[in-house]
Design a protein around this motif. Structure first.
Motif, PDB file in Angstrom:
ATOM      1  N   THR A 229      -5.749  11.055  -1.219  1.00 22.03           N
ATOM      2  CA  THR A 229      -6.165   9.688  -0.877  1.00 22.03           C
ATOM      3  C   THR A 229      -5.132   9.044   0.047  1.00 22.03           C
ATOM      4  N   HIS A 230      -5.607   8.041   0.742  1.00 18.76           N
ATOM      5  CA  HIS A 230      -4.722   7.205   1.561  1.00 18.76           C
ATOM      6  C   HIS A 230      -5.191   5.760   1.431  1.00 18.76           C
ATOM      7  N   THR A 231      -4.268   4.833   1.197  1.00 15.50           N
ATOM      8  CA  THR A 231      -4.598   3.425   1.011  1.00 15.50           C
ATOM      9  C   THR A 231      -4.096   2.609   2.196  1.00 15.50           C
ATOM     10  N   TYR A 232      -5.013   1.881   2.821  1.00 20.76           N
ATOM     11  CA  TYR A 232      -4.662   0.959   3.906  1.00 20.76           C
ATOM     12  C   TYR A 232      -4.529  -0.455   3.332  1.00 20.76           C
ATOM     13  N   SER A 233      -3.381  -1.055   3.544  1.00 23.15           N
ATOM     14  CA  SER A 233      -3.193  -2.470   3.187  1.00 23.15           C
ATOM     15  C   SER A 233      -3.471  -3.295   4.433  1.00 23.15           C
ATOM     16  N   VAL A 234      -4.573  -4.021   4.425  1.00 23.29           N
ATOM     17  CA  VAL A 234      -5.044  -4.739   5.613  1.00 23.29           C
ATOM     18  C   VAL A 234      -4.684  -6.212   5.510  1.00 23.29           C
ATOM     19  N   THR A 235      -4.028  -6.715   6.528  1.00 23.02           N
ATOM     20  CA  THR A 235      -3.722  -8.137   6.648  1.00 23.02           C
ATOM     21  C   THR A 235      -4.529  -8.707   7.807  1.00 23.02           C
ATOM     22  N   VAL A 236      -5.250  -9.783   7.548  1.00 21.42           N
ATOM     23  CA  VAL A 236      -6.089 -10.402   8.575  1.00 21.42           C
ATOM     24  C   VAL A 236      -5.371 -11.612   9.158  1.00 21.42           C
ATOM     25  N   GLU A 237      -5.225 -11.621  10.480  1.00 21.18           N
ATOM     26  CA  GLU A 237      -4.689 -12.775  11.191  1.00 21.18           C
ATOM     27  C   GLU A 237      -5.724 -13.213  12.227  1.00 21.18           C
TER      28      GLU A 237
END
Length: 395
Positions: A229-237
């Motif tokens: 697995t791979h986890t993307y931590s997404v931050t929205v600006e």
């Protein structure tokens, strides 16, 4: 050389820089968004010898494209030297980085001329990398193995997404048998109606990103041998955007006027104000004018305050500009109701008499009554020199 054309456009020859268009008349000056002009020669791949790979059946491989850097975006296509497309599948993928990924190799993958082509739509140019030769040999001991990520590496990574734009997340793995890819969101549901999958489920796209898409997304890659697995931590600006776009307005002398650039951005935007295209800090000070961030207040406006005002917001992701026309006007009082209009009514009825008028500032109202004699009865003539629009009479 800069050449003006008859259709209000400009032809540039050899000039780089930031340009703006100014349009002026007696009402003021409007300003266009900044236009950043960049030029470059057609990029080229450096000369290199033909790469040759010799692999066994079942192994994984990544063919690098590495197109030359360019200010224009390019579209990558893998083909043979005879312009036959390389067939893509769950096993053979083209990544967002332009590289060609083989999760496991077959003898049929042998080819003398894997060629990476970069198409530059802006210049209508296609450039080609030196071909790559691949020879796949038969193996007497093909080993099955669990998935391993080729891109991205590791168990997790961070991504920045911009409001209103698409977000692409990608997981490409090697393994035997060929692994499959599935996506999930760890802190909520995937955005309904705004998600699509490409590249045989290896790419997740969130369209028209919103603030609530901020969170963690995970790809699960598996085959019969195991999973990874791979986890993307997404931050929205967000680049600056309008909450409510400013509107043009007409005002009366003496009014207090609020000009509001109701916008939002992340990170917070820096806002500058201009009048008729000139920055406020470059104009003469005016005690009647107060600026606080995205708001400007003008007190006791005068006809000479008529102008086009600009507010421009900027952060690391972009700029936002608004032109809005503020007109301060004085117009003489006018009456639009037809002169001498008669109203006939029965006693004890309620009567409404109209007197339509207009002016700036708003006219003051007064009604007058003139007595006149009728052969039937005494009647009254009401006149409206400049009056309340409706006179209500109970008889």
């Amino acid at each position: 050389m800069v050449i003006a054309t008859s259709n209000n456009s400009i032809s540039f020859r050899g000039y780089q820089g930031v340009y703006r268009c100014y349009a002026s008349n007696n009402g003021g000056t409007a300003v266009s968004n900044a236009i950043n002009l960049k030029t470059e020669s057609t990029p080229k791949w450096p000369k290199a010898s033909v790469q040759q790979f010799k692999k066994e059946e079942g192994e994984s491989l990544v063919l690098q494209c590495n197109p030359p850097t360019s200010i224009a975006s390019s579209m990558i296509i893998w083909m043979t030297s005879t312009l036959a497309n390389i067939k893509l599948s769950e096993r053979v993928s083209q990544g967002l980085d332009g590289n060609l990924y083989f999760s496991n190799l077959l003898e049929d993958d042998s080819l003398e001329d894997y060629s990476c082509y970069a198409q530059l739509p802006g210049t209508r140019t296609i450039i080609q990398k030196e071909p790559i030769s691949l020879k796949v040999t038969t193996s007497n001991s093909v080993r099955f193995r669990k998935p391993r990520l080729l891109h991205p590496r590791g168990q997790g990574s961070s991504r920045l997404a911009l409001r209103g734009r698409p977000l692409n997340l990608e997981c490409i793995a090697e393994g035997l048998p060929t692994p499959s890819v599935h996506w999930e969101r760890l802190d909520g549901n995937l955005p309904a109606g705004r998600v699509s999958y490409q590249n045989f489920n290896k790419t997740l796209t969130v369209h028209d990103v919103a603030e609530e898409d901020d969170g963690e997304y995970r790809c699960v890659v598996l085959n019969r041998q195991g999973r990874v697995t791979h986890t993307y931590s997404v931050t929205v600006e967000a680049a600056p955007y309008w909450v409510r776009k400013p509107q043009n307005g007409r005002y009366l002398p003496g009014e207090n006027v609020l000009l509001d650039c109701d916008m939002d951005a992340k990170p917070k935007a820096h806002i500058v104000w201009s009048v008729n295209g000139v920055l406020l800090n470059e104009t003469d000070p005016d005690r009647r004018r107060t600026v606080t961030g995205s708001r400007m207040v003008l007190t006791a406006v005068k006809p000479e305050d008529t102008a086009v005002y600009q507010c421009e917001a900027e952060n690391t992701h972009g700029k936002l500009l608004a032109n809005f026309y503020m007109q301060v006007i004085e117009l003489p009082a006018q009456i639009f109701t037809t002169s001498g209009k008669e109203y006939q009514f029965v006693e004890k009825q309620t009567v409404y008499m109209q007197c339509e008028n207009f002016g700036a500032p708003t006219p003051k109202i007064a009604w007058s009554k003139e007595e006149m004699v009728s052969i039937y009865d005494t009647m009254f003539l009401y006149t409206c020199p400049l009056c309340h629009p409706t006179l209500h009479i109970e008889t």
